[in-house]
Each structure stands twice: as structure tokens, then as C-alpha cells.
Scaffold this active site. Structure first.
Site, PDB file in Angstrom:
ATOM      1  N   CYS B 159      43.796  37.920  30.832  1.00 38.26           N
ATOM      2  CA  CYS B 159      45.328  37.748  30.752  1.00 38.26           C
ATOM      3  C   CYS B 159      45.772  38.843  29.398  1.00 38.26           C
ATOM      4  O   CYS B 159      45.493  39.521  28.800  1.00 38.26           O
ATOM      5  CB  CYS B 159      46.538  37.243  30.840  1.00 38.26           C
ATOM      6  SG  CYS B 159      47.687  37.641  31.765  1.00 38.26           S
ATOM      7  N   ASP B 317      44.548  40.521  42.791  1.00 35.64           N
ATOM      8  CA  ASP B 317      45.446  40.608  41.348  1.00 35.64           C
ATOM      9  C   ASP B 317      46.722  40.552  41.256  1.00 35.64           C
ATOM     10  O   ASP B 317      46.798  42.756  41.428  1.00 35.64           O
ATOM     11  CB  ASP B 317      44.758  40.446  39.953  1.00 35.64           C
ATOM     12  CG  ASP B 317      45.556  40.217  38.779  1.00 35.64           C
ATOM     13  OD1 ASP B 317      46.350  39.690  39.571  1.00 35.64           O
ATOM     14  OD2 ASP B 317      44.994  40.125  37.933  1.00 35.64           O
ATOM     15  N   HIS B 346      44.601  36.698  40.178  1.00 32.91           N
ATOM     16  CA  HIS B 346      45.066  36.726  38.626  1.00 32.91           C
ATOM     17  C   HIS B 346      44.992  35.184  37.752  1.00 32.91           C
ATOM     18  O   HIS B 346      43.885  35.180  36.736  1.00 32.91           O
ATOM     19  CB  HIS B 346      46.147  36.738  38.134  1.00 32.91           C
ATOM     20  CG  HIS B 346      46.005  37.037  37.070  1.00 32.91           C
ATOM     21  ND1 HIS B 346      46.192  38.034  36.518  1.00 32.91           N
ATOM     22  CD2 HIS B 346      47.305  36.691  36.048  1.00 32.91           C
ATOM     23  CE1 HIS B 346      46.602  38.454  34.948  1.00 32.91           C
ATOM     24  NE2 HIS B 346      47.464  36.840  34.524  1.00 32.91           N
TER      25      HIS B 346
END
Lengths: 201, 372
Positions: B159, B317, B346
């Protein structure tokens, strides 16, 4: 058996659950579409603004009264502590740099120690050999003397060779030209060339 | 004369109905017991259980080293550094025993290090991406190099951690970074429609960034949590709890749910200056991809990345959609670059129950040859 599209007449709870999930799925899709609109974005922004507007006076009041109270109690304020914390972080960073440098030095010492010891031993041995009384100095002078002799011999041989060459050239000529006298000790261009060639000896 | 099928005439079998109801009542009994345990705090998820040691700290940042578990001959030479986002805590890498990426990689023979950015306090409001990527991260790398005795290292960023890793790789390509793994990396913010609701919510006309940061200093973790949950409001605010309710009689599922819920609810504030950059420089102006993000007086040029690159994308995601990650492959100078697109979300691709059989072995397979 008795099931169609996941519907089981013998399982009322299961059916309720499936109906619930189907409804939630539909709502989930609808809500995902809703939150992805400009209207929702505007709404969420406005909500946040309202919250900030509503909470700001209260927060200011708390901050001011807290600051006053701390000052009366002779205690550091939040701002002072924040500044102090930042300074501590800077010191921490400098300590980190120092720490890593010490680690690197220690590492270098650990890995390079045998090499350093060997170099020092060699140097000591060399010094010892060269400094055995005055003999060492005498030996070095003798060596230099010998080298100077060799150089003189070489120069003599070169001068002799140059003379021989000049004589031979004169003999070869039909109408001998008057001999060009040379300044004693001034080397011919050939000599200079040769000198350069043997400079290293 | 036609005869209707028996099932249509007598669709309901009372015995089966009673049996199903009895099963449900029995399930509810167990669920009630478990529900009480959860409500009273007797049932807690055990997270971040892999043995580790903190080997370095700076401000709130801590570098952890996980003790090796593989025999010496199976261990990889090149250490692996895990970098998580500035949102939530990094123990998602080590969620719970049996479902921990860290545990898996340690068992595969990697020397695993993990950066925990900690929770920024009021004194950290000025911290920027530059500070994290070019001040804290290089120091942590330096410490790791000293600790492991290896100059080469691999880095896995997840991320925003992947964004930080990419910045680091672009700005310090000669530091020894050999392998770079980017996991659901938010890099490209150009496709505002495909990214989802965030670019809309964060528009200048709706989102009063200055007022928020002036009042809060750092962007509060609770606001980040609400924002993430609002992306899928029904699933996150209702469906999630119904899933627990339906499975309260299954301790394994409860344990898994609790671990994930503990992590999701365990948010940390986002340092104010860095949050401003996230909104303005990335979401609004797409500076990293455009090459106009200036750090330490020079632009962050993704073309400087030359380490071997593995780019991992989660197909479903909704936080960092594939369009935000896939374009980096065209920008980097790495000659050795690969991309994996995994089914999942995600967090699910890395921390879900299928990760042990899905993504982790793929990461190991790619990294093992490059860690000798």
C-alpha cells in the site's frame, strides 16, 4: 431436492438468511454507486465542515484553559513539550549517526586488524634491518656510491660513442667540411635523446 | 391424467424442517456462548506472535528482526525488509500463527526485518513522505545492513509502504536494493474515474484539508477508518458483523474474524504534512507518476529504479484499484521485472486464509532465486 435457486422449503432459517444476503447484496451495490457520486462527495465534505465548525470553539476553549491551567501549575504546555520532543528526535538522529559510525569503525577494526598487524610487523622488520647500528647507513651510502659510478661510466661511454660517430661521418664525406666546434660539455641532440632513455637507471 | 411431481405437491418435509430448526437452535446456543466471551473480552485474537526483537528505534519508528526458524543451510543470504503503510499497524504481515506472512517467510529461510512507523504524535505533524522515505527508511536500511552483515537487500512495500519503497528505490538506487516487491502500490493517480470515490471526496471544493489539519494536527486514525469503510458501507458496516453472527459457532472463523477486525480497528493517525502530500501531491496532482514530486531538491524519477521488480496487483482491490499500480512497470529501468495479478482484495490477497497457498508461495518463488 425441493430446492430451486437456492431455495429449500425444509430450511426456513436458511431461506431467511439467503433472502437477507440477497437484499444486502442489492443494497451494497446501490450504496457503492451512491458513494461514488459527486453528490455524496459534496455531502461528506459538508458534514466534515459542520463537524469542524461545531467542534472548533470547544476545542479552542479546552486548549486555552488547559494552557492557562498548566502555566498556573508551573507545568510545560503542549507546545513546549512538542518542541522538546522534536529536539529529542533530532538528538536521536545524531546519536543514530554516531552509533552507526562507531559500529562501522568497530567492524573495520575487527576485519582489518590482521592486515594492520601484518603491515606494522613488516615495517618494524624493515626498520630493524636498516637500523642495525651505523652499518645500515653505510650500506645505503655504498649503494648510492655504486650507482653514481655506474652513471659516470655510462656518460663516458656515451661521449666516446658520439665522438666515434662524428669521426665516421667526417670520413664518409667527399668534401670535408670544417669541423664545427662544440661547446665542451654541451650534449648533442642524440645524446640528449639517449640521456632521456637511460634516465631511469 | 397427468401427475405432478411429488416434490411440488409436498414440498415441505416436517421432519427435515424440525431437524434444521433444531440444528439452528443448537448453533445459536454455541454462538451465544461465544458472543458472551467476545463481548466480555475473554475471547481475544492473538496477533503478531512470531518471535522478534526490536533492533533499532528512532522517534516512533522501530525496526524488528524476526528470529530465523529455518536450518542454517536453508537460509537465504539477502535479507528482506517489510515496509507497511502509514495507515494502520504493520502486524498485518504477522497477523496470527498459521496465517502470517512473516512466519511463512522466516520458515522459508529469509532473514526478515519489519519497519513499524509507530503512531505519530503532536510533535510529528511536520513529517512528510520525504522524511519517511529518505530519512527514516535509509537509516533503518543501514541498521539492517549492519545487523545482517549484507549490503544487498530486498524490500517489500505494501500500500503506501509500496509508495515509500518506490520513492526510496528511485532516490537511492545504489544503496544495495536488489529486489523490490510492490504490493498494491498506489503510484498512478491519473485515472480519477477508475480509482473510485477517493479522488471525488478529496476534491478541493469539498474537502477542506487546511481546516482539518489545523484542528487535528495529524489526520486521525478514526477518520481514515471511516473513510475506508464508507467505500463499501453495507459490506463493512453491516455485512461484516452478520458474517461473524452466522459463524459464531465456528471458533476458527471467529478467531480469523477477530484478528482481522482487531487490525482494522487498530488505526494510527496519519502525520499531518504527509497526509497533505497524499491528498494534494498524489490524489490531486499525481506528482509521483508525472515526475514532478520534488524531494531533497530533485524530482523523484521512477526511471531511476533499477532493482529487480515484482509488482503485485489485487484484481478486486477497491482501495488501490489495478490502474493505480500497473503503469509503474513502464516507468522503471529495471530489466528484470514481473507482474502478478491475484484474485482478491487489498488486504485479502496477503492476509486472507488463501494467501498461504496463493500469493506467498509466488513471492517466495520469485524472491528465492534472487536472494542467493
Amino acid at each position: 431436492m425441493g430446492q430451486k435457486n437456492g431455495f429449500d422449503p425444509n430450511d426456513p432459517i436458511g431461506n431467511l438468511r439467503k433472502a437477507r444476503d440477497a437484499t444486502l447484496d442489492a443494497w451494497a451495490k446501490a450504496m457503492i454507486n451512491l458513494v461514488n457520486t459527486e453528490t455524496f462527495a459534496r455531502w461528506i465534505g459538508a458534514t466534515l465542515d459542520s463537524y469542524l465548525i461545531a467542534s472548533a470553539p470547544l476545542q479552542n476553549l479546552i486548549n486555552t484553559s488547559m494552557k492557562t491551567s498548566l502555566a498556573r501549575l508551573n507545568l510545560p504546555s503542549r507546545d513546549e513539550l512538542t518542541t522538546l520532543a522534536r529536539r529529542v528526535t533530532h538528538i536521536e538522529m545524531r546519536l543514530d549517526d554516531i552509533e552507526i559510525k562507531i559500529d562501522q569503525l568497530m567492524h573495520a577494526l575487527r576485519t582489518q586488524t590482521p592486515v594492520i598487524v601484518e603491515m606494522l610487523t613488516e615495517q618494524l622488520e624493515q626498520n630493524r634491518q636498516e637500523e642495525v647500528g651505523l652499518n645500515g647507513m653505510e650500506q645505503r651510502l655504498a649503494a648510492l656510491d655504486h650507482k653514481a659510478d655506474q652513471m659516470l661510466q655510462l656518460i663516458e661511454r656515451l661521449q666516446q660513442a658520439a665522438l666515434e660517430q662524428a669521426e665516421a661521418a667526417q670520413k664518409r664525406r667527399k668534401a670535408p667540411r670544417p669541423l664545427q666546434p662544440m661547446e665542451p660539455g654541451t650534449p648533442t641532440p642524440e645524446e640528449v635523446k639517449e640521456d632521456h632513455a637511460i634516465e631511469g637507471f | 391424467m397427468t401427475t405432478l411431481p411429488e416434490t411440488t405437491l409436498f414440498p415441505v418435509d416436517p421432519a427435515k424442517v424440525v431437524k434444521n430448526l433444531y440444528t439452528e437452535v443448537e448453533r445459536l446456543g454455541k454462538a451465544y456462548e461465544m458472543g458472551i466471551k467476545i463481548a466480555t473480552g475473554k475471547q481475544r485474537a492473538k496477533v503478531a506472535q512470531t518471535p522478534k526483537e526490536a533492533i533499532w528505534t528512532l522517534n516512533k519508528t522501530t525496526l524488528y528482526y524476526y528470529y530465523p526458524q529455518a536450518p542454517a543451510e536453508k537460509r537465504k543470504r539477502v535479507p528482506l525488509l517489510l515496509v507497511f503503510a502509514l495507515i494502520n499497524k504493520p502486524y498485518i504481515f504477522d497477523l496470527r500463527p498459521g496465517n502470517s506472512f512473516v512466519e511463512y517467510m522466516v520458515q522459508q529461510g529469509y532473514n526478515v526485518y519489519l519497519i513499524d512507523w509507530g503512531a505519530p504524535g503532536p510533535e510529528d505533524t511536520h513529517l512528510t513522505f520525504e522524511d519517511y522515505a529518505l530519512e527514516y527508511l535509509p537509516r533503518a536500511v543501514r541498521r539492517m545492513q549492519m545487523h545482517s552483515g549484507q549490503r544487498d537487500f530486498s524490500m517489500l512495500g505494501w500500500c503506501i509502504g509500496a509508495t515509500l519503497a518506490a520513492i526510496y528505490a528511485a532516490m537511492r538506487p545504489d544503496d544495495g536494493l536488489r529486489n523490490l516487491i510492490l504490493l498494491t502500490a498506489p503510484i498512478d493517480f491519473s485515472n480519477k474515474e477508475a480509482i473510485g470515490p477517493f479522488p471525488k471526496w478529496l476534491k478541493e471544493e469539498y474537502f477542506n484539508l487546511d481546516a482539518i489539519l489545523e484542528q487535528t494536527g495529524n489526520y486521525p486514525g478514526e477518520m481514515i477508518d471511516i473513510g475506508s469503510k464508507l467505500l463499501k458501507p453495507v459490506e463493512n458496516l453491516i455485512g461484516n458483523y452478520l458474517r461473524l453472527l452466522d459463524n459464531l459457532d465456528d471458533p476458527k472463523i471467529v478467531e480469523s474474524w477477530q484478528a482481522m477486525n482487531t487490525w482494522v480497528s487498530d488505526g494510527v493517525p496519519f502525520a499531518g504534512a504527509a497526509y497533505r502530500q497524499l491528498v494534494v501531491d498524489l490524489y490531486r496532482e499525481n506528482r509521483l507518476m508525472n515526475g514532478t514530486w520534488i524531494m531533497r531538491g530533485r524530482p523523484v524519477n521512477l526511471g531511476n529504479i533499477k532493482a529487480s521488480l515484482l509488482n503485485i496487483i489485487a484484481r478486486q482491490d477497491h482501495i488501490v484499484p489495478p490502474c493505480q499500480s500497473e503503469t509503474i512497470l513502464d516507468r522503471v529501468s529495471s530489466t528484470d521485472k514481473h507482474q502478478i495479478i491475484m484474485p482478491g482484495g487489498h488486504i485479502g490477497i496477503m492476509a486472507g486464509s488463501g494467501a498461504r497457498r496463493g500469493l506467498w508461495p509466488q513471492i517466495d518463488a520469485w524472491l528465492a532465486d534472487r536472494s542467493i
